[in-house]
Design an enzyme around this catalytic site. Sequence first.
Site, mmCIF file in Angstrom:
data_model
loop_
_atom_site.group_PDB
_atom_site.id
_atom_site.type_symbol
_atom_site.label_atom_id
_atom_site.label_comp_id
_atom_site.label_asym_id
_atom_site.label_seq_id
_atom_site.Cartn_x
_atom_site.Cartn_y
_atom_site.Cartn_z
ATOM 1 N N GLY A 1 -23.812 -102.661 34.784
ATOM 2 C CA GLY A 1 -24.969 -102.130 35.515
ATOM 3 C C GLY A 1 -25.960 -101.326 34.690
ATOM 4 O O GLY A 1 -27.144 -101.316 34.983
ATOM 5 N N GLU B 1 -24.636 -93.990 32.953
ATOM 6 C CA GLU B 1 -24.221 -94.731 34.154
ATOM 7 C C GLU B 1 -25.455 -95.193 34.905
ATOM 8 O O GLU B 1 -26.441 -94.458 35.004
ATOM 9 C CB GLU B 1 -23.426 -93.814 35.089
ATOM 10 C CG GLU B 1 -21.939 -93.815 34.876
ATOM 11 C CD GLU B 1 -21.251 -95.049 35.467
ATOM 12 O OE1 GLU B 1 -21.909 -96.088 35.701
ATOM 13 O OE2 GLU B 1 -20.036 -94.953 35.692
ATOM 14 N N ASP B 2 -25.398 -96.384 35.482
ATOM 15 C CA ASP B 2 -26.464 -96.797 36.392
ATOM 16 C C ASP B 2 -26.343 -96.031 37.709
ATOM 17 O O ASP B 2 -27.310 -95.528 38.235
ATOM 18 C CB ASP B 2 -26.425 -98.312 36.640
ATOM 19 C CG ASP B 2 -25.039 -98.802 37.035
ATOM 20 O OD1 ASP B 2 -24.040 -98.083 36.799
ATOM 21 O OD2 ASP B 2 -24.936 -99.915 37.584
ATOM 22 N N ASP C 1 -21.155 -93.591 42.475
ATOM 23 C CA ASP C 1 -20.956 -93.843 43.900
ATOM 24 C C ASP C 1 -19.715 -93.043 44.323
ATOM 25 O O ASP C 1 -19.792 -91.843 44.520
ATOM 26 C CB ASP C 1 -20.800 -95.361 44.078
ATOM 27 C CG ASP C 1 -20.905 -95.823 45.517
ATOM 28 O OD1 ASP C 1 -20.132 -95.328 46.344
ATOM 29 O OD2 ASP C 1 -21.742 -96.692 45.820
ATOM 30 N N LYS D 1 -25.026 -91.159 44.544
ATOM 31 C CA LYS D 1 -24.856 -91.130 46.002
ATOM 32 C C LYS D 1 -23.958 -89.937 46.326
ATOM 33 O O LYS D 1 -22.732 -90.076 46.354
ATOM 34 C CB LYS D 1 -24.185 -92.416 46.492
ATOM 35 C CG LYS D 1 -25.028 -93.678 46.349
ATOM 36 C CD LYS D 1 -24.266 -94.874 46.904
ATOM 37 C CE LYS D 1 -25.065 -96.161 46.818
ATOM 38 N NZ LYS D 1 -24.274 -97.338 47.218
ATOM 39 N N PHE E 1 -26.022 -99.562 50.357
ATOM 40 C CA PHE E 1 -25.849 -100.466 49.213
ATOM 41 C C PHE E 1 -27.199 -100.880 48.635
ATOM 42 O O PHE E 1 -28.114 -101.253 49.365
ATOM 43 C CB PHE E 1 -25.058 -101.707 49.634
ATOM 44 C CG PHE E 1 -24.584 -102.509 48.463
ATOM 45 C CD1 PHE E 1 -23.450 -102.121 47.753
ATOM 46 C CD2 PHE E 1 -25.267 -103.636 48.045
ATOM 47 C CE1 PHE E 1 -23.012 -102.849 46.647
ATOM 48 C CE2 PHE E 1 -24.837 -104.375 46.946
ATOM 49 C CZ PHE E 1 -23.709 -103.978 46.253
ATOM 50 N N ASP F 1 -25.929 -105.131 40.988
ATOM 51 C CA ASP F 1 -25.769 -106.458 41.564
ATOM 52 C C ASP F 1 -25.115 -106.430 42.938
ATOM 53 O O ASP F 1 -24.448 -105.462 43.319
ATOM 54 C CB ASP F 1 -24.878 -107.314 40.663
ATOM 55 C CG ASP F 1 -23.418 -106.880 40.738
ATOM 56 O OD1 ASP F 1 -23.143 -105.685 40.511
ATOM 57 O OD2 ASP F 1 -22.567 -107.729 41.054
ATOM 58 N N ARG G 1 -29.371 -108.309 39.373
ATOM 59 C CA ARG G 1 -29.488 -107.390 38.227
ATOM 60 C C ARG G 1 -30.837 -107.504 37.526
ATOM 61 O O ARG G 1 -31.289 -106.583 36.855
ATOM 62 C CB ARG G 1 -28.395 -107.680 37.193
ATOM 63 C CG ARG G 1 -26.986 -107.444 37.678
ATOM 64 C CD ARG G 1 -26.019 -107.426 36.500
ATOM 65 N NE ARG G 1 -24.621 -107.571 36.878
ATOM 66 C CZ ARG G 1 -23.834 -106.578 37.267
ATOM 67 N NH1 ARG G 1 -24.325 -105.361 37.362
ATOM 68 N NH2 ARG G 1 -22.575 -106.792 37.580
HETATM 69 N N1 HPA Z 1 -24.994 -101.405 44.526
HETATM 70 C C1 HPA Z 1 -24.499 -102.131 43.503
HETATM 71 N N2 HPA Z 1 -23.457 -101.746 42.761
HETATM 72 C C2 HPA Z 1 -22.887 -100.553 43.065
HETATM 73 C C3 HPA Z 1 -23.361 -99.748 44.114
HETATM 74 C C4 HPA Z 1 -24.465 -100.198 44.901
HETATM 75 O O1 HPA Z 1 -24.950 -99.552 45.859
HETATM 76 N N3 HPA Z 1 -22.567 -98.629 44.130
HETATM 77 C C5 HPA Z 1 -21.676 -98.776 43.105
HETATM 78 N N4 HPA Z 1 -21.843 -99.931 42.463
HETATM 79 MG MG MG Z 2 -21.592 -104.327 40.641
#
Ligand code: HPA
Ligand code: MG
Length: 177
Positions: A47, A101-102, A105, A133, A154, A161, A167
Site C-alpha cells: 500500500g 505506512e499508507d 487501521d 482510522k 473502507f 486496494d 491502487r
Molecule cells: N482500504 C484498503 N486497505 C486497507 C484499509 C482500507 O480502508 N484499511 C487497512 N487496509
Molecule cells: Mg490491501
Amino acid sequence: MKIVLHDKEFEPFIKEVAIQNRINAMAEELSDEYRNKTPLFISMLNGAFWFTADLLKQFNGDCEISFVKFKSYSGMESSGEISQSIGLDTDINGRDIIILEDIIDTGKTLAVFLEVLKKYAPASVKIVTLLLKPDALLHDIKADYIGFEIPSDFIVGYGLDYDGLGRNYRDIYVVKK
Ligand code: HPA
Ligand code: MG
C-alpha cells in the site's frame, strides 16, 4: 466521479492535490527533524508504494530506503493472520528508523512489525502514516506523523486496494453505503 471495483461502488474522498500538499508538508517537517542524520525509511508494501515515492522525492538530506511486506487483508476484512513475505535486508542496529505506512487501521500489522524491529535495537523508531482510522485502532500504537485522520469506512486509491484493485488511482475513494 465514482468508480466501480469488483462488486462495490466508491466515491471521491481525498483529492490528489490535497494528498500531495499534505505529503509535501510532512516531508518538510521530516527533513528538519532528521537534519544531520541518515534515517533508514522502511516502507510497508504494497500500500505505501506511492506514499513512499512521493514523500522521498520531497525529503532533503541523506537517507536510505528498505521495503518490507506483510499480508493481512483479504477483501474488505482484516483476516487477523499476519504473514511476512518480504523481509528486512538492511542492518537496523543503531539506525534511526522511519516507518512509512499508507494506513493504520487496526494497527495489527504494525504492532507485529514493531516487536520484530525492537529485537534489532534501532537507535530510534518513528511512525509516519498517510492515513489513520482512530476509531478502528485495536493496538497501543502512536503515530508520530499523520497525514489525515479518517472515519473507519473502507477506502481505496493512492496505493490502497480492494481485493487487488484500485491502487493505481491518484485520488482516495470511500466505499458507497
Ligand atoms: N482500504 C484498503 N486497505 C486497507 C484499509 C482500507 O480502508 N484499511 C487497512 N487496509
Ligand atoms: Mg490491501
